[in-house]
Structure formats: C-alpha cells, structure tokens
Design an enzyme around this catalytic site. Sequence first.
Site, PDB file in Angstrom:
ATOM      1  N   HIS A 173      18.726 -33.510 -75.408  1.00  0.00           N
ATOM      2  CA  HIS A 173      19.331 -33.338 -76.745  1.00  0.00           C
ATOM      3  C   HIS A 173      18.548 -32.265 -77.494  1.00  0.00           C
ATOM      4  O   HIS A 173      17.532 -32.540 -78.127  1.00  0.00           O
ATOM      5  CB  HIS A 173      19.297 -34.677 -77.491  1.00  0.00           C
ATOM      6  CG  HIS A 173      19.993 -34.657 -78.816  1.00  0.00           C
ATOM      7  ND1 HIS A 173      20.586 -35.770 -79.368  1.00  0.00           N
ATOM      8  CD2 HIS A 173      20.190 -33.665 -79.722  1.00  0.00           C
ATOM      9  CE1 HIS A 173      21.113 -35.473 -80.529  1.00  0.00           C
ATOM     10  NE2 HIS A 173      20.871 -34.192 -80.786  1.00  0.00           N
ATOM     11  N   HIS A 183      19.386 -28.508 -79.606  1.00  0.00           N
ATOM     12  CA  HIS A 183      20.296 -27.455 -80.082  1.00  0.00           C
ATOM     13  C   HIS A 183      19.530 -26.137 -80.016  1.00  0.00           C
ATOM     14  O   HIS A 183      18.501 -25.997 -80.699  1.00  0.00           O
ATOM     15  CB  HIS A 183      20.738 -27.729 -81.516  1.00  0.00           C
ATOM     16  CG  HIS A 183      21.406 -29.060 -81.683  1.00  0.00           C
ATOM     17  ND1 HIS A 183      22.782 -29.192 -81.694  1.00  0.00           N
ATOM     18  CD2 HIS A 183      20.901 -30.317 -81.824  1.00  0.00           C
ATOM     19  CE1 HIS A 183      23.090 -30.476 -81.854  1.00  0.00           C
ATOM     20  NE2 HIS A 183      21.971 -31.173 -81.932  1.00  0.00           N
ATOM     21  N   HIS A 241      27.593 -36.629 -80.666  1.00  0.00           N
ATOM     22  CA  HIS A 241      26.705 -37.234 -81.657  1.00  0.00           C
ATOM     23  C   HIS A 241      27.461 -38.404 -82.303  1.00  0.00           C
ATOM     24  O   HIS A 241      28.617 -38.235 -82.709  1.00  0.00           O
ATOM     25  CB  HIS A 241      26.345 -36.225 -82.747  1.00  0.00           C
ATOM     26  CG  HIS A 241      25.334 -35.189 -82.343  1.00  0.00           C
ATOM     27  ND1 HIS A 241      25.467 -34.407 -81.232  1.00  0.00           N
ATOM     28  CD2 HIS A 241      24.165 -34.819 -82.929  1.00  0.00           C
ATOM     29  CE1 HIS A 241      24.412 -33.601 -81.149  1.00  0.00           C
ATOM     30  NE2 HIS A 241      23.610 -33.824 -82.170  1.00  0.00           N
ATOM     31  N   GLU A 281      24.194 -41.534 -85.880  1.00  0.00           N
ATOM     32  CA  GLU A 281      22.957 -40.918 -86.403  1.00  0.00           C
ATOM     33  C   GLU A 281      22.886 -41.281 -87.893  1.00  0.00           C
ATOM     34  O   GLU A 281      22.031 -42.035 -88.308  1.00  0.00           O
ATOM     35  CB  GLU A 281      23.000 -39.399 -86.203  1.00  0.00           C
ATOM     36  CG  GLU A 281      21.785 -38.665 -86.794  1.00  0.00           C
ATOM     37  CD  GLU A 281      21.923 -37.131 -86.753  1.00  0.00           C
ATOM     38  OE1 GLU A 281      23.043 -36.617 -86.583  1.00  0.00           O
ATOM     39  OE2 GLU A 281      20.885 -36.450 -86.931  1.00  0.00           O
ATOM     40  N   ASP A 334      15.846 -32.363 -80.520  1.00  0.00           N
ATOM     41  CA  ASP A 334      16.953 -32.032 -81.427  1.00  0.00           C
ATOM     42  C   ASP A 334      16.870 -30.582 -81.948  1.00  0.00           C
ATOM     43  O   ASP A 334      17.485 -29.693 -81.355  1.00  0.00           O
ATOM     44  CB  ASP A 334      17.002 -33.039 -82.588  1.00  0.00           C
ATOM     45  CG  ASP A 334      18.380 -33.190 -83.194  1.00  0.00           C
ATOM     46  OD1 ASP A 334      19.348 -32.615 -82.685  1.00  0.00           O
ATOM     47  OD2 ASP A 334      18.508 -33.915 -84.213  1.00  0.00           O
ATOM     48  N   ASP A 335      16.147 -30.372 -83.028  1.00  0.00           N
ATOM     49  CA  ASP A 335      15.992 -29.026 -83.627  1.00  0.00           C
ATOM     50  C   ASP A 335      14.514 -28.806 -83.927  1.00  0.00           C
ATOM     51  O   ASP A 335      14.087 -28.838 -85.091  1.00  0.00           O
ATOM     52  CB  ASP A 335      16.812 -28.938 -84.922  1.00  0.00           C
ATOM     53  CG  ASP A 335      18.279 -29.254 -84.689  1.00  0.00           C
ATOM     54  OD1 ASP A 335      18.982 -28.370 -84.160  1.00  0.00           O
ATOM     55  OD2 ASP A 335      18.706 -30.382 -84.999  1.00  0.00           O
TER      56      ASP A 335
END
Length: 335
Positions: free
Chosen positions: A14, A16, A194, A197, A275-276
């Site tokens: 996961h 991005h 997603h 969340e 994630d980011d």
Amino acid sequence: MKKFIQYLPKVELHLHIEGTLEPELMFELAVRNNINLPFNSITEVKQAYNFHNLQSFLDIYFQGANVLINEQDFFDLTWAYLLRCKNDNVMHTELFFDPQTHTDRGIDFSTVVNGIHRALVKGTTELGISSRLIMCFLRHLDEESAFKTLEQAQAHKDKITAVGLDSTEIGHPAGKFEQVFKQALKQGFLTVAHAGEEGPAGNIHDALNLLQITRIDHGVRCTEDPALIKQLAAERIPLTVCPLSNIKLKVFNFMEEHNIVDLLRRGLCVTINSDDPAYFGGYMTDNFLAVSDAHSLDKAEIAQFTFNAIEASFISEDEKKALETVTQRYLEVHQ
Ligand code: ADE
Ligand code: ZN
C-alpha cells in the site's frame, strides 16, 4: 529489536507513488519544469504537513503532484522510492499510481506509466526488488472518468496488474464504481479498494460485495462490526494497514490506541505499509518501528507482518515460496 526490524525482509502493498514526493525533489522538479510552488522553503513545505483529516492531506498531496510533468520526473520519483525500499530491505512492492491526477492536467497516461515502469524494471535488475503496479481511480471523480482511464490503460496492460480506488472515502461510496470494476475484472485486472479508513465498516462490506476486491486498503474500522471481523479472519481477506498514516490523519489519536496488533492476534491477514511516506513521516522500517515501540510484540509476531504481506501479494506461488524462505531463514537466525 531496532536492528531486527531494520534488516527484516519486508513486502509493501500500500504505497502511493505520488505520496513519496519528498520536499527536496518537489523543489528540484519545480525548478526543472518552471513551476511556481506556494512554498518558499523546504521548512515551509514541512510546516504545511499538519493534517487534521484525510481531505486536508489530499488537498496538499494533489497540489504537490503538479511538479510532475515529464516521463523522467515519474522515473526519478519512482527510483528515489526504490532506493528507500533497498535501504529498508523491501524485497517486493506493489505500488499505486493515480493516472487522473496527471491526465486531468494534460499529461499523457503513457508519460506517467512509462516513467514509473522504467524505474521498476531498473529496480528489479539493479536492486533485486520485484514489483507490481496498481492503477487507482479517484473516487471524488465520476465513474465515466474512471471508464476513460480504464480505456487508456488498455495499451499498457502488460505493466498494470490491478485497479484500485482511492481519494475521498466519505461521500463517495464504492457502489459509484460498480460497473467500472466489473469491466476491469472482465479484462483480467485484479481489484483492491480503500475502505474503512475514515468511513464506517459498512464501506468494507460494500467494497467486498460490490467491487469483488481481493484485498482491502486500510480497513481498520472493521472492528466496529464483530461479524465482519470473523469473516475477514476466516477468509484471510488481507488488510493493508498504514500505521503512521492513520496517526497523521487522526484515524487514531496515538499509536498505542492503534488496533493493528489486536487484529494480528485475532488471526486477520494484516500487513504494515507506508501509504504516503513523504507526507506521513516514514517509510517501511519507520512504520514497523512505530508499531513495535507502542506495542509489545515478539520477533515472530513482527515477522508475521511480512508473512501476511507475502500471502496477500499478487505474485506467483513460486515467488511467494522464495520470499517466505528468505523471511523464515532471517527469523531463525535472529530469534
Ligand atoms: N490517496 C493517497 N493516500 C490516500 C489515503 N490514505 N486514503 C485515500 N486516498 C489516498
Ligand atoms: Zn492509501
């Protein structure tokens, strides 16, 4: 324990790629592409990374992506991420990209995918890191735009393994994308989304039932529904959990309150992901360390996150076996 985690073989599911844009590269690309940034310094950029929910992050994240113009920019972004993977002993990564973030600015779909793919190929040959690419539809846009994106992907099917769904969860239900996911499945793409969340557990049900997804991105709000927890555990439906992201976006107030360890011990196929990372304060090792610092875990439990990620990945059974062997050996030698 710190050393054990640093060198532990890892698999990321996961991530991005636009969320790996570090402020330093953002400035470099702004200069290269003659783009005005609303920040005067790297310190100012970092000060802006003070989020109170998902949307406050997404606004900044989409703005940051404006510096990505040419194929080389997408290559540089992806290569920088792969070097972080090497540093964190990530053996395999399955990364998202958001084509609409770029095509809506007039950038060609092929510019984006070719730049990312070229870096991934180099990552395999020069760093020994295997990878898969997942194309996400932005859920704040309509299904027609998602269909158009799926059409653009046809010429690049050899480079894209799965489709996903990201961006604003609240107000944009999975059902909005039922037809385009049906079409993607028919075309042979795997599917993820997603869900759970910021949105409630019902969104996880919808993603599973309406989009036929094979793993859930985030999914931490599943704890609101005991029957769902039972189903996720019994069917080993993977959750790609992002601990530091969840704290930054106030899904949980403190890492001590995070439910990932509870879910692991209840037999769910939970995994740790970043994630980011450029926006949330850390890559894979940082996420593992944050969980381990806040919760009392033994080495076998920490390694279980890697075994779960291997199980949940989109590679072949033979490739899974090879990664499991490496991880098992590591655990035996360092117990
Ligand atoms: N896009 C990038 N990061 C995201 C996240 N955590 N949730 C939804 N969409 C995203
Ligand atoms: Zn995400």
